[in-house]
Design a protein around this motif. Structure first.
Motif, PDB file in Angstrom:
ATOM      1  N   UNK A 232      -9.634 -14.061   6.069  1.00 14.61           N
ATOM      2  CA  UNK A 232      -9.871 -14.935   7.198  1.00 14.61           C
ATOM      3  C   UNK A 232      -8.922 -14.564   7.978  1.00 14.61           C
ATOM      4  N   UNK A 233      -9.017 -14.810   9.341  1.00 11.19           N
ATOM      5  CA  UNK A 233      -8.120 -14.684  10.418  1.00 11.19           C
ATOM      6  C   UNK A 233      -7.324 -15.555  10.741  1.00 11.19           C
ATOM      7  N   UNK A 234      -5.813 -15.265  10.965  1.00  6.30           N
ATOM      8  CA  UNK A 234      -4.970 -16.199  11.208  1.00  6.30           C
ATOM      9  C   UNK A 234      -4.373 -16.004  12.807  1.00  6.30           C
ATOM     10  N   UNK A 235      -3.716 -17.097  13.308  1.00  4.41           N
ATOM     11  CA  UNK A 235      -3.067 -16.984  14.800  1.00  4.41           C
ATOM     12  C   UNK A 235      -1.732 -16.587  14.684  1.00  4.41           C
ATOM     13  N   UNK A 236      -1.242 -15.960  15.551  1.00  5.07           N
ATOM     14  CA  UNK A 236       0.213 -15.419  15.153  1.00  5.07           C
ATOM     15  C   UNK A 236       1.257 -16.633  15.162  1.00  5.07           C
ATOM     16  N   UNK A 237       1.092 -17.948  15.504  1.00 11.84           N
ATOM     17  CA  UNK A 237       1.932 -18.896  15.331  1.00 11.84           C
ATOM     18  C   UNK A 237       1.822 -19.289  13.878  1.00 11.84           C
ATOM     19  N   UNK A 238       0.901 -19.241  13.204  1.00  8.70           N
ATOM     20  CA  UNK A 238       0.733 -19.449  11.616  1.00  8.70           C
ATOM     21  C   UNK A 238       1.395 -18.532  10.806  1.00  8.70           C
ATOM     22  N   UNK A 239       1.891 -17.423  11.326  1.00  3.54           N
ATOM     23  CA  UNK A 239       2.378 -16.196  10.390  1.00  3.54           C
ATOM     24  C   UNK A 239       3.519 -16.522   9.606  1.00  3.54           C
ATOM     25  N   UNK A 240       4.531 -17.453  10.311  1.00  4.20           N
ATOM     26  CA  UNK A 240       5.785 -17.715   9.522  1.00  4.20           C
ATOM     27  C   UNK A 240       5.473 -18.867   8.283  1.00  4.20           C
ATOM     28  N   UNK A 241       4.359 -19.418   8.472  1.00  8.40           N
ATOM     29  CA  UNK A 241       3.906 -20.430   7.436  1.00  8.40           C
ATOM     30  C   UNK A 241       3.147 -20.033   6.387  1.00  8.40           C
ATOM     31  N   UNK A 242       2.774 -18.652   6.359  1.00  7.38           N
ATOM     32  CA  UNK A 242       1.712 -17.912   5.477  1.00  7.38           C
ATOM     33  C   UNK A 242       2.473 -18.147   3.891  1.00  7.38           C
ATOM     34  N   UNK A 243       1.627 -18.464   3.083  1.00  7.77           N
ATOM     35  CA  UNK A 243       2.102 -18.336   1.649  1.00  7.77           C
ATOM     36  C   UNK A 243       1.107 -17.706   0.807  1.00  7.77           C
ATOM     37  N   UNK A 244       1.445 -16.979  -0.285  1.00  3.78           N
ATOM     38  CA  UNK A 244       0.793 -16.441  -1.359  1.00  3.78           C
ATOM     39  C   UNK A 244      -0.294 -17.595  -2.215  1.00  3.78           C
ATOM     40  N   UNK A 245      -1.192 -17.184  -2.376  1.00  2.00           N
ATOM     41  CA  UNK A 245      -2.209 -18.173  -3.309  1.00  2.00           C
ATOM     42  C   UNK A 245      -2.393 -17.628  -4.664  1.00  2.00           C
ATOM     43  N   UNK A 246      -2.868 -18.524  -5.489  1.00  2.00           N
ATOM     44  CA  UNK A 246      -3.685 -17.943  -6.660  1.00  2.00           C
ATOM     45  C   UNK A 246      -4.785 -16.990  -6.448  1.00  2.00           C
ATOM     46  N   UNK A 247      -4.776 -15.993  -5.917  1.00  2.00           N
ATOM     47  CA  UNK A 247      -5.868 -15.320  -5.370  1.00  2.00           C
ATOM     48  C   UNK A 247      -5.699 -13.874  -6.337  1.00  2.00           C
ATOM     49  N   UNK A 248      -7.156 -13.486  -6.240  1.00  2.00           N
ATOM     50  CA  UNK A 248      -7.171 -11.844  -6.671  1.00  2.00           C
ATOM     51  C   UNK A 248      -7.381 -11.200  -5.339  1.00  2.00           C
ATOM     52  N   UNK A 249      -7.551  -9.911  -5.329  1.00  2.00           N
ATOM     53  CA  UNK A 249      -7.283  -9.025  -4.294  1.00  2.00           C
ATOM     54  C   UNK A 249      -8.879  -8.516  -3.843  1.00  2.00           C
ATOM     55  N   UNK A 250      -9.592  -9.007  -2.686  1.00  4.30           N
ATOM     56  CA  UNK A 250     -10.588  -8.803  -2.278  1.00  4.30           C
ATOM     57  C   UNK A 250     -10.559  -8.031  -0.679  1.00  4.30           C
ATOM     58  N   UNK A 251     -10.053  -6.770  -1.120  1.00  2.00           N
ATOM     59  CA  UNK A 251      -9.872  -5.633  -0.054  1.00  2.00           C
ATOM     60  C   UNK A 251     -11.386  -5.667   0.843  1.00  2.00           C
ATOM     61  N   UNK A 252     -12.583  -5.545   0.029  1.00  2.00           N
ATOM     62  CA  UNK A 252     -13.733  -5.483   0.772  1.00  2.00           C
ATOM     63  C   UNK A 252     -13.988  -6.351   1.933  1.00  2.00           C
ATOM     64  N   UNK A 253     -13.535  -7.656   1.503  1.00  2.00           N
ATOM     65  CA  UNK A 253     -13.575  -8.649   2.608  1.00  2.00           C
ATOM     66  C   UNK A 253     -12.684  -8.541   3.701  1.00  2.00           C
ATOM     67  N   UNK A 254     -11.487  -8.000   3.416  1.00  4.97           N
ATOM     68  CA  UNK A 254     -10.280  -7.857   4.433  1.00  4.97           C
ATOM     69  C   UNK A 254     -11.008  -6.696   5.574  1.00  4.97           C
ATOM     70  N   UNK A 255     -11.540  -5.709   4.757  1.00  5.83           N
ATOM     71  CA  UNK A 255     -12.122  -4.541   5.739  1.00  5.83           C
ATOM     72  C   UNK A 255     -13.267  -4.949   6.361  1.00  5.83           C
ATOM     73  N   UNK A 256     -14.155  -5.794   5.929  1.00  2.00           N
ATOM     74  CA  UNK A 256     -15.385  -6.072   6.436  1.00  2.00           C
ATOM     75  C   UNK A 256     -15.112  -6.996   7.852  1.00  2.00           C
TER      76      UNK A 256
END
Length: 369
Positions: A232-256
């Motif tokens: 998903x897309x985030x705004x620049x103002x949200x970047x400092x608050x970004x946290x890692x989640x209990x996620x796997x790595x869906x590179x395909x979704x990012x590229x799409x």
């Protein structure tokens, strides 16, 4: 008696402002590490003060906190009757500038638009030191009057002065262009595994890149997306608050998602920067997630490579910044880069920012006509 009197130089004592600046530099780093949690950052700063004596008898952590509020860097927000300390937009901007200064150094603001140099010369934006013969289509402001008049005198003599077309020489211009950039940041759980914080350097690099584009390349666009199980897309103002989640790595979704964003951009020059530390481990099939964390899954890898090829057909290079050194992961990145005809860097956390800057500055796309 006239003259100079020399005395021993005694440097002035550090005042509250300089002590504030020292503490503020540390505080900004802590804000990124705590994902924008002001209270936790202040707690960490107090611990560091006890350990390293950051303050003195005339200026303490309490004074620093009061100055933060007075200067407009933090404020209190009421939520359900309880107060919570939050960063202000001024603090967010200061963090971006701090990241830019730390990673890329101080860059001068450019006056002209575009500012991405290309190999193409002619009717461009910025004058160079090169001189060439006049060609049809060159503008009057490009003509080098000194060289042209000298040629006229040599060719026709001084007595009967004539200035002909073949006497004219012009100052070469270098074309510039705008670039649309998407930064993909991996927020899977592996970004904080094994006691190594990889997400903070990634955020810092994205913040610095954003500030670089805002100041030196104001006509460029920068979009930031994060990817875990989904993207998903985030705004620049949200970047400092970004946290890692209990996620796997869906590179395909990012590229799409990155390709969808870049398709809407009118500029011909498009690029993707992908910051990751691991292999693709996830796909989404309808409403179901297909996951495999145990190795390079052929089904996931093939789909990822298919998108790399699709990016190449769309003339979108993908630069991968790999924060890992495992040989089998390197092999995957090499295959991905070959299919996309992009670039790949295998970086430690300290060198990440330098690699991003180097690639961003030299990526002067060759398809500008």
């Amino acid at each position: 008696m006239r003259g100079h009197r020399f005395t021993k130089y005694i440097p002035p004592e550090q005042g509250p402002n300089s002590k504030f600046d020292q503490l503020f530099d540390i505080f900004q780093q802590l804000l990124l590490m705590t994902s924008g949690d002001v209270s936790e950052a202040m707690s960490w700063l107090s611990q560091l003060d006890r350990q390293y004596n950051l303050t003195n008898d005339s200026y303490g952590i309490g004074d620093f906190f009061e100055d933060l509020k007075k200067k407009g860097y933090v404020t209190e927000e009421k939520q359900e009757g309880e107060g919570r300390l939050i960063m202000t937009p001024k603090a967010e901007k200061s963090i971006r500038k701090s990241a830019l200064d730390e990673i890329f150094g101080k860059l001068k603001r450019s006056k002209s638009g575009g500012n991405h140099h290309t190999p193409h010369l002619g009717a461009g934006d910025e004058l160079t030191s090169d001189i060439r013969d006049f060609q049809f289509g060159d503008t009057l402001d490009q003509i080098s009057m000194t060289e042209s008049i000298k040629n006229a005198q040599v060719n026709h003599g001084i007595g009967d002065f004539m200035l002909m077309e073949n006497d004219l020489e012009v100052v070469e211009r270098e074309q510039k262009t705008t670039t649309a950039t998407v930064v993909m940041i991996d927020i899977s759980h592996s970004m904080i595994l094994y006691g190594e914080d990889r997400i903070t350097p990634a955020k810092k690099v994205a913040l610095a890149l954003a500030e670089l584009i805002r100041t030196k390349y104001p006509k460029d666009s920068l979009d930031i997306i994060v990817f875990g199980n989904d993207a998903w897309q985030i705004q620049l103002k949200d970047l400092p608050y970004l946290e890692v989640g209990p996620y796997h790595t869906n590179t395909v979704a990012g590229l799409e998602l990155a390709m969808d964003i870049l398709r809407r951009k009118k500029t011909r020059n498009k690029q993707i920067f992908m910051i990751t530390d691991g292999k693709p481990t996830c796909l989404k099939e309808g409403i179901r997630y297909y996951k495999n964390s145990f190795g390079l899954d052929r089904k996931i890898i093939n789909k990822t490579l298919t998108l790399a090829a699709q990016c190449r057909r769309l003339d979108i290079p993908v630069t991968t910044f790999m924060i890992a050194t495992d040989p089998y992961l390197k092999q995957f990145v090499q295959n991905f880069t070959q299919v996309n005809n992009g670039r790949a860097y295998y970086s430690n956390l300290q060198g990440l920012g330098g690699f991003v800057l180097e690639d961003f500055q030299r990526n002067r796309r060759k398809n500008v006509k």
